[in-house]
Design a protein around this motif. Sequence first.
Motif: not given
Length: 465
Positions: A34, A138, A141, A151-153, A157-158, A160, A179
């Motif tokens: 991040r 975040v 999967t 899952r990536v923000s 938005g989000e 996969d 998670w």
Amino acid sequence: MSRRAVVVGAGLAGMLAAAVLADAGVTEVVVLDRDELPDGPRQRRGLPQGRHAHLLMTGGLRAMEEIVPGVGKRLLAAGAHEISLSSGVLARSPEGWLRRWRREGPVMLTCTRALVDWTVRAAVLEHPRVEVRRAAAVGLTGSAGRVRGVRVSGPDGEADLEADLVVDASGRGTRIVTWLEGLGLSGVRTRTVDSGLVNASRVYRVPAGAERFPLTIVQADPYVARPGRSAMVMPVEGDRWLVSCGGTRGGEPPADAEGFLRYTLDLPDPIVGRLISGAEPLTDVHLSRSTSNVRHYLDKAPHWPEGLVVLGDALGTFNPAYGQGMSVAAFGARVLGRELERAGGPDAPGLARRVLRGAARPVDAAWAMAVGQDVLYPATRGGRPGIADRAVTAYTRRMTRAAAGSFAAASAIWDVTSMRTPPTRMFHPAAVLAALTGSPLPALSGPPLTPAEREVLDGLDRTGA
């Protein structure tokens, strides 16, 4: 066949994991972080302990060299210092000053944590299969049986990101337990032992004539039913000293310059304060409180999904006063590399569980050493010493007293603290005999300085201590 691995976290554990994945033939290794990563050896926000003293021990350096050959030479070329534990350290232990020996002992590298991270990251990113993306992971999967990706923000938005293998190396702030619960896997045991340690660090210019002054440390004393208080002067790149103080709950160092100096002078020996009183400060005092020991017992979970590995601080994190974190991260990445070599690929059945259990062994050894001392401080939360702890403590104190004048006892302590042998080294017959025999030499009344070093210290001292 195309294979992708996703590594969460671009710190030391994450980049070393990326290196072994690329070397194992994974087609694409995506490292997520991040933070916007600096393009040089500079502090970044996601590493709260980065401004404080870090020691790269012999065992950890050896593991790193297996993964990133030549990394030690790169660090030395960038200004890191090679320090001999036998002759290059002035150390006041809870049992008094330790002698320096002319005989060979293990070495460690000293430099800023930022230099270690940047050097390793730059070397790993030379591999064409590795890339770093700025993004926040975040969640996972897949299912309780197999993780399929992350899952990536992002700004849009989000989304996969699919992967054959996911490595969580997100550090102390990991959300792995949450998670896993999202996949239907619960009941992971977590233990926290918190001595309340606060680190305070300041960088100084090395005074003219003091370039070869030894690394100097006044260690905390866990045996006196008072808060632990310590300080270290450590040479780092750029002709600088990194001076770090540490105090457990009730004995925390202050953040103001005058209080920082006074803290070092009030230790059982004022040598650190005497040194820095005549040195030019280059920064303010920086404080950090993210220091608790936290162990996620993921390796004990009854069920574990294929395709998910956890390494580094995400598996277990330790009070940074003991200098173990970087080495343990390297040990875990080395386990991943060896298991990938045996399995033949990142999607091999049982790989994730084997890596997890293998990586947990050095975590447990480091945990035992860190927590075994932290529980002795009176205001520690999360644990009190038991009968076994007190027995180990009594033996360790006896070994430390012997090490003041016994090379055999000192060697055992160096081997363990440098992490080139497991803690069982302390119980080898020669070490036990040294502990029982004690020091053949009288205790030192002060630091074992050479005449030239004493002249440097006296010339810098502005305190009259």
